[in-house]
Design an enzyme around this catalytic site. Sequence first.
Site, PDB file in Angstrom:
ATOM      1  N   CYS A   1      45.636  41.913  41.765  1.00  0.00           N
ATOM      2  CA  CYS A   1      45.803  41.840  43.223  1.00  0.00           C
ATOM      3  C   CYS A   1      44.503  41.513  43.981  1.00  0.00           C
ATOM      4  CB  CYS A   1      46.448  43.145  43.723  1.00  0.00           C
ATOM      5  SG  CYS A   1      47.283  42.940  45.318  1.00  0.00           S
TER       6      CYS A   1
ATOM      7  N   LYS B   1      41.491  48.226  37.421  1.00  0.00           N
ATOM      8  CA  LYS B   1      41.261  47.440  38.644  1.00  0.00           C
ATOM      9  C   LYS B   1      39.932  47.823  39.298  1.00  0.00           C
ATOM     10  CE  LYS B   1      43.605  46.327  43.049  1.00  0.00           C
ATOM     11  NZ  LYS B   1      44.758  46.737  43.893  1.00  0.00           N
TER      12      LYS B   1
ATOM     13  N   GLU C   1      52.084  44.764  39.738  1.00  0.00           N
ATOM     14  CA  GLU C   1      51.292  45.964  40.026  1.00  0.00           C
ATOM     15  C   GLU C   1      52.215  47.019  40.659  1.00  0.00           C
ATOM     16  OE1 GLU C   1      48.549  45.445  43.265  1.00  0.00           O
ATOM     17  OE2 GLU C   1      47.192  46.991  42.531  1.00  0.00           O
TER      18      GLU C   1
END
Length: 508
Positions: A220, A187, A81
Amino acid sequence: MLPPQPLLRTAVFALAVLQALAADTFIAAVYEHAVILPDAATAEPVSPHDALALMNKNMDVLEGAIKEAAQQGTHIIVTPEDGIYGWGFSRENTHPPPGTISPYLEDIPDPAVDWIPCTDPTRFGPAPAQERLSCMARNHSIYVVANIGDKKACNSSDPGCPSDGRYQYNTDVVFDPEGKLVARYHKYNLFISEAQFNHPKEPEAITFETPFGKFGIFTCFDILFHEPAVVLVSKLQVDTVLFPTAWMNVLPFLTAVEFHSAWAMGMGVNFLAADRHHTNLSMTGSGIYAPDGARTYYYNMKTEDGRLLIAELDSHPRLSPAFPPAVNWSSYALSVERFSLNDHEFRGLIFHDSFIFTELTKPEGNLTVCQKDLCCHLSYRMAGKQEDEVYVLGAFDGLHVVEGQYYLQICTLLKCRSTDLKTCGQPVETAQTKFEMFSLSGTFGTNYVFPEVLYSGVQLAPGEFEVLNDGRLISKTMTTKPVVTVTLFGRWYEKDHLKQDPDPPAFP
Ligand SMILES: *[C@@H]1O[C@H](CO)[C@@H](O)[C@H](O)[C@H]1NC(C)=O
Ligand SMILES: *[C@@H]1O[C@H](CO)[C@@H](O)[C@H](O)[C@H]1NC(C)=O
Ligand SMILES: *[C@@H]1O[C@H](CO)[C@@H](O)[C@H](O)[C@H]1NC(C)=O
Ligand SMILES: *[C@@H]1O[C@H](CO)[C@@H](O)[C@H](O)[C@H]1NC(C)=O
Ligand SMILES: *[C@@H]1O[C@H](CO)[C@@H](O)[C@H](O)[C@H]1NC(C)=O
C-alpha cells in the site's frame, strides 16, 4: 554504477540463455476482496476463538478465488492488505469495537526456517491462519500471497520495546505451491491510521526467485516512497512486484488503477495489485499491470462485489521486445523554448498542493506553465471543444505534507469540475472531450516519473499512449474515450526531508 557495455551485454546474453530454459510467461491473478468485518455490535474484546472464526470466514472466500484461479492455470495469486480480518483496530483492549488487534496476530517466523505450516502446523506455536493459507497453496499447487499480523515478543533489554511487550507488524506472507513460507515482509511506511502496528527498525527488501522470474513485495502506502519500493526494482532488479493494498482512491492523480499502472510503466516492472473492496471508503481498484500497460483491471463503485482477475505476463519483462526504452524525462522539455507566455495563470489546489494553472482556451495549441524549476509543455488538439468543459495545464514543484511528507514534481492536463476556474483540481470522474493528440513533457529534476492517462469513468487507456525516450508522454491515436487527465507524476525522493517552504512562492 553499470558495468562496461560489452560485459553487460555478455551478462544479459548469458541470462537470456539461462532464462530460455525457464518459463517465458506466467499466469497471474489478483483478487479484490470485500472483507467481512468484525461485528461492531459486540463491545467485548473478542477471544482468539472468535478472531479465528472471522478470519476463517474471509479465508473461505479467498479459498474460493484461489481454487478458481488454480483451475485456470494461474501460477500466483495476490490477496489484499487487511484482507483476512479488516481494519480499524486499536492496540489496547479498552478501545471501542473492533477493539484490539491482538487476538488476530500470529508469530510469523523468518522464512529461512524452511517451514511448511500445512504439514507441521504447531512448530512455532499456534498459527492457524498461516496453516490454512499454506494448505490452500499446497492443495491447489499455487503461490499464495496474503496479508496478516505478526507479533514478536520483546522486553526491557530492548529500549525500543513497546510497553505491552511485543512488536506488532502489518505483514505480507507468501507460500509456494508446496505450502512453504517463502517470504515475509513487514510494512515499512505505515499509513496514519495504523497505530496498532510498529514499523520495522530498518526497511526490509524482500525478494524470492521462481521459475517465472524474480519477485519483490511491498504494501500500500510503501508505493509512494523510495524504500523499499524503488530499491526492489532499481537495485534488486525484480521482474514482478506483489502489492497487497487497502487503497483509498483520490482523484485526479492517486486513484488505484491509475497510479499503480503508472508506477509499473514508470519503473518498468510487472505489478500485481490486489485492493480491498469497500465503496464507502472509496476502496476499489485492482489490476495486473505490465510495463507497457494494464493487462486487466477492476474498478467498481456501484456494488459490493469482489472480483478475481487473471492475466498472462512476461516472466522477464526487461528482456521482452515490448519493453519500453530507457527514458530521459527532461530531455525534450529542456531542448525547447517556452511554448507560450501566459498572462492568465492562476493558482488552484490539488489534494492540498498549490498548482499553477493555465486554461486550454483554444481547440488546439501549444502551452507552457512553470512553477519553481519545473516547466511543463503541452501540445494538444481536441476533437471538438465543448462549451461547458474547461481543461487546464498545471505545474507543481514542491513538498506535499498532508497524510505523509513527500516531494512532488507534477505536470498535468486535467478537466476542471465545472466551468468555474476555482473548481480546477477538484476531483472529477467524467468528461466529454476526446483529444486527437496530446504531447506532455516537463523539465523534471528526478528520474522517477509515473505517466498517467485516465479516461472518463475512471478507465485506463492501455495501448493508446506511450512515453518517448526524450520524456514526452504522447497519444498514439485519437483517444477512444473522453479525457479526465494526462499527467506526469514525478517523485523526487532526495528532497523528502527538506523543510516546507514557509510560504508558497509569490504569484505566479
Ligand atoms: C487440503 O486437502 C486435504 C486433503 O485433500 C483436505 O483435508 C484439506 O481440508 C484441504 N485444505 C484446504 C485448506 O483446502
Ligand atoms: C529478553 O529478550 C531477549 C531477546 O529476545 C532474551 O534473550 C532474554 O532472555 C529476555 N529476558 C528476559 C528477562 O525475559
Ligand atoms: C455504507 O454506508 C451506508 C450509509 O452510511 C450504510 O448504510 C452501508 O451499510 C455502508 N455499507 C457498507 C458495506 O459498509
Ligand atoms: C537528459 O537530457 C538532458 C538534456 O538533453 C541532459 O542535460 C541530461 O544530462 C540528460 N540526463 C541524463 C541522466 O542523461
Ligand atoms: C504548435 O506547435 C507545432 C510544432 O511546433 C506547430 O506545428 C503547430 O502549428 C502549433 N500549433 C498552434 C495552434 O500554434
